[in-house]
Write an enzyme that holds these catalytic residues in place. Structure first.
Site, PDB file in Angstrom:
ATOM      1  N   ARG A 122       6.321  72.010 -89.969  1.00  0.00           N
ATOM      2  CA  ARG A 122       7.306  70.689 -90.443  1.00  0.00           C
ATOM      3  C   ARG A 122       8.558  71.151 -91.345  1.00  0.00           C
ATOM      4  NH1 ARG A 122       3.583  67.642 -93.829  1.00  0.00           N
ATOM      5  NH2 ARG A 122       1.939  68.781 -92.924  1.00  0.00           N
ATOM      6  N   HIS A 147      -5.207  66.958 -95.072  1.00  0.00           N
ATOM      7  CA  HIS A 147      -4.109  67.406 -94.481  1.00  0.00           C
ATOM      8  C   HIS A 147      -3.378  66.348 -93.616  1.00  0.00           C
ATOM      9  CE1 HIS A 147      -1.096  70.555 -92.952  1.00  0.00           C
ATOM     10  NE2 HIS A 147      -1.589  71.295 -93.786  1.00  0.00           N
TER      11      HIS A 147
END
Lengths: 558, 230
Positions: free
Chosen positions: A335, A315
């Site tokens: 994000r 990740h």
């Protein structure tokens, strides 16, 4: 708190206004492929072939996994399996897939036992933050979900399994809401969808940044009031067979008493989850204590092949500072909400919302080429500019949408609303796993599998929100299949294990440890038999076998 | 957590866990310190990320500071800290009910009015949930607010374990959340029960499935841009 990085943080501050609203650095398909090939940990050559079992001398395995597959079982050679428990269905694993399967079988008339190494619900599911995908949006369709996932998986996905995942997504969400799961809503009461890395339209349903927690606590609450017999603190250490090619039960190790028990079952469902705690190549992990790939080892010994055993998801945003939080997840939806990824100079270098393997490879390249930030403990990372969200979406956005993130960092004097976070890829998900068909059957009669332990659905790279969907859709599918195809009871033997041991003795080198590993070596915890004859195993047991000192209760007045 | 040589390591502190004294590195959590000392089994552990609620402990400090409860996987070590395992068993609560209100809650949990406002539950909560205030909201039937309060609840059970009056705060919390959750209408989900496939759907699946892998990848890439067959 982060004075050691002041010079770099100043640059992040200085460039923020100019970066705000700027579009992400573009990357072509070809460049993305090259970036992965050069920098993604799956491709750096830390793999080898193994010489035993169904995948012998073909696929490359991560070194750590290869060693475990060529290791002996912890079950003593003279152990005779005699059924201590007889049940219809044995589910192994207490995370989302296992519990969903148990709920699916709740009204089947079959007796169900669910064994889990830790406690019910202590699993990767509860740690999932960002969300769960399902094609429910106005511009969306199950085909679009398929296309996104297929491109994200580099076209390696099993198309039949992936179609089931996408087509049964909406029904999976309906099932969850009927159990009482609350997903974030817009003011008009409609579902609120987020974008995930690589989704071409907003498709991710969430409960703040606690989506896995919301789903797992609902599933756990539901299964606890069902007739399922839950065996907590019971780790599976071997599967049993009927002497031929059928799986008939399992040998479990009670982690608290140190004893082995044998379960005879007409059907066994493996839902043991992933392997992040193998900490491949020394990477930190976002996974729970028990994620040591146990199910892979056991199914493999029974003759089940593994698909994409060398494919893992790193990740992009694992925490890199403070030390106590290293490896822990910083959700992708941060994000999605607008946080940018920056190098030591405060510059963007990768499209934050492209596929996970591309973003992770981009961060690794940036650091390897000297544009990363080094912590006082020698770890490296890049910035995730979280304060930018407060600036663009309004003050208080982080506290409302990402309470988990705020809560976790607050203890260390870090407020993500004013302070960028240092991130680096963390070992997050096992893309590959046991081969299953559309009914979740493995290549062995009597053995089914669902969830992260399986492979094929996600190809070689999974999209955000597809793992929570996977455990729901395939947890439901496996229960349907078992309900309608539950075989008769078979003999309980360790014939397959004996054969595997014979094959192991022909290998040139033999790993000393046993597998399944059950706990990460870093924890110092390991398999140990107590209360029965223990030839060889556990010979170096520590003298700390004393009862814990009972504490005074600080709330003793009750 | 690499096994770095001890020579230039970070400063260490001494803590006691279940009566055993260990050296721990400053800045690490209780769980990591236990692992380092080979005592990982002393405290029941799950996610190591602060969301499963397995590693509940009670704490005491020599200097008389208030200790209380916490999660060992999130709590950094401190010099002189005494740690005691405090596992709390999960509890199967009553099943949720649709369209919950004050009366239904009170009928399901007659104990809700027993609260004597000692505030132990709020102090014990490692997630900073205003537990006692939320119990008072339950008494008044303010269930939407209760659901919001318990959004971050990890069901570690500490609020229940320290409650002098056996009020079951978090058990009521999830009952309220689930009861509200299953009562919500979702128009977007109503269409999902259709079993027949439209011609467009069938065509799109044909397009995405009936070709070789290489062609499929190209078609999928194009499909993503338009959301349908380009």
């Amino acid at each position: 708190m982060m004075d050691w990085a002041k010079a770099s943080l100043d640059k992040v501050e200085q460039t923020r206004a100019q970066r705000s609203g700027q579009s992400a650095p573009a990357i072509s398909d070809d460049d993305a492929q090259n970036l992965i090939k050069e920098y993604h940990p799956d491709y750096v050559g830390s793999e080898r072939k193994i010489h035993i079992g169904p995948n012998a001398d073909s696929d490359a395995f991560p070194m750590e996994l290869a060693d475990l597959l060529e290791s002996d079982s912890p079950v003593p050679k003279d152990f005779q399996p005699n059924a201590d428990i007889e049940t219809d269905v044995l589910i192994i694993g207490g995370g989302g897939a296992g519990v969903t399967a148990a709920l699916g079988l709740a009204d089947s008339g079959l007796q169900v036992h669910l064994a889990t190494k830790l406690r019910l619900g202590d699993a990767n599911t509860v740690m999932a933050e960002g969300g769960i995908q399902a094609a429910l949006g106005v511009d969306d369709s199950t085909r679009r979900h398929f296309a996104d996932s297929y491109v994200g998986g580099h076209g390696k996905n099993d198309t039949g399994l992936l179609r089931h995942l996408c087509e049964e997504g909406p029904a999976g969400i309906r099932w969850l809401t009927h159990l009482g799961t609350l997903f974030d809503q817009n003011d008009d009461g409609s579902f609120r969808f987020r974008k995930g890395g690589g989704t071409s339209t907003p498709r991710v349903l969430a409960c703040r940044d606690y989506t896995g927690l919301e789903i797992m606590r609902v599933l756990k609450s539901a299964v606890m009031s069902s007739a399922t017999h839950v065996l907590e603190h019971h780790a599976v250490v071997e599967l049993t067979d009927d002497g031929k090619d059928r799986v008939t039960g399992a040998v479990l190790w009670n982690t608290q008493t140190g004893q082995l028990i044998t379960v005879s079952a007409r059907a066994v469902i493996l839902a043991t989850g992933g392997s992040g705690q193998l900490r491949l190549q020394g990477y930190p992990t976002s996974n729970h204590l028990g994620a040591t790939g146990d199910g892979l080892i056991l199914a493999y010994r029974q003759g089940c092949s593994l698909v994409f055993p060398g494919s893992h998801q790193y990740h992009p945003s694992g925490s890199s500072f403070p030390e106590a939080l290293v490896g822990q997840l910083v959700t992708e939806s941060i994000r999605s909400a607008g946080a940018q990824i920056l190098n030591v100079n405060g510059e963007r270098f990768i499209d934050e919302m492209t596929f996970r393997d591309v973003v992770a490879a981009g961060i690794i390249r940036e650091v390897m080429e000297g544009r990363g930030v080094e912590t006082p403990t020698g770890r490296r990372g890049v910035w995730l500019d979280t304060p930018l969200i407060e600036q663009t979406k309004g003050e208080g956005t982080l506290a409302h949408q990402f309470p988990g993130l705020i809560h976790r960092f607050k203890r260390y004097g870090i407020d993500p609303a004013t302070q960028p976070l240092l991130i680096y890829p963390t070992l997050h998900y096992q893309n590959g796993g046991i081969r299953i068909d559309a009914e979740c059957r493995t290549e062995r009669t009597g053995l089914w599998a669902a969830g992260e332990v399986t492979g094929g659905i996600h190809g070689t790279n999974r999209l955000m929100g597809n793992s929570l969907l996977d455990i729901i859709v395939f947890g439901r599918r496996v229960s349907e299949s078992v309900r309608h195809n539950c075989p008769e009871r078979g003999a309980v033997t360790l014939t397959r294990l004996s054969q595997y041991r014979d094959a192991l003795s022909g290998l040139p080198h033999k790993p000393e440890a046993t597998a399944p590993q059950l706990y990460p070596p870093v924890s110092g915890m390991k398999f140990e038999l107590k209360g029965m004859p223990t030839p060889e195993v556990g010979a170096d047991a520590s003298p700390d076998d004393v009862k814990s000192y009972e504490p005074p209760d600080p709330f003793a007045s009750r | 957590m690499n096994q770095n040589s001890e020579a230039a390591g970070p400063p260490t502190v001494e803590i006691t866990v279940a009566g055993k004294s260990i050296q721990a590195r400053e800045g690490e959590t209780i769980i990591h310190a236990l692992w380092q000392a080979g005592l990982g089994y002393e405290i029941q552990t799950g996610c190591v990320g602060g969301v499963c609620g397995a590693c509940t402990v009670t704490l005491r400090f020599k200097d008389g500071r208030r200790g209380g409860t916490d999660l060992a996987c999130l709590r950094p070590v401190e010099e002189g800290m005494e740690v005691f395992p405090f596992p709390v068993d999960a509890l199967a609560g009553p099943p949720p009910i649709s369209d919950p209100d004050e009366d239904k809650l009170r009928a399901t949990f007659p104990t809700v009015d027993r609260c004597t406002k000692c505030d132990n539950c709020t102090i014990a909560c490692p997630m900073d949930i205003p537990v006692m205030d939320s119990v008072l909201r339950m008494q008044k039937g303010q269930l939407e607010a209760v659901a919001e309060d318990f959004t971050t609840c990890i069901h570690c059970g500490l609020c229940r374990a320290v409650c002098e009056d056996k009020v079951l705060p978090h058990t009521m919390g999830i009952w309220v959340r689930r009861s509200l959750g299953l009562s919500v209408d979702h128009p977007a989900l109503d269409q999902t029960q259709e079993t027949t496939m439209s011609d467009k759907e069938e065509l799109e699946w044909e397009h995405l499935l009936n070709c070789d892998d290489e062609e499929r990848l190209l078609r999928a890439k194009a499909f993503r841009k338009e959301g349908t067959i380009a």
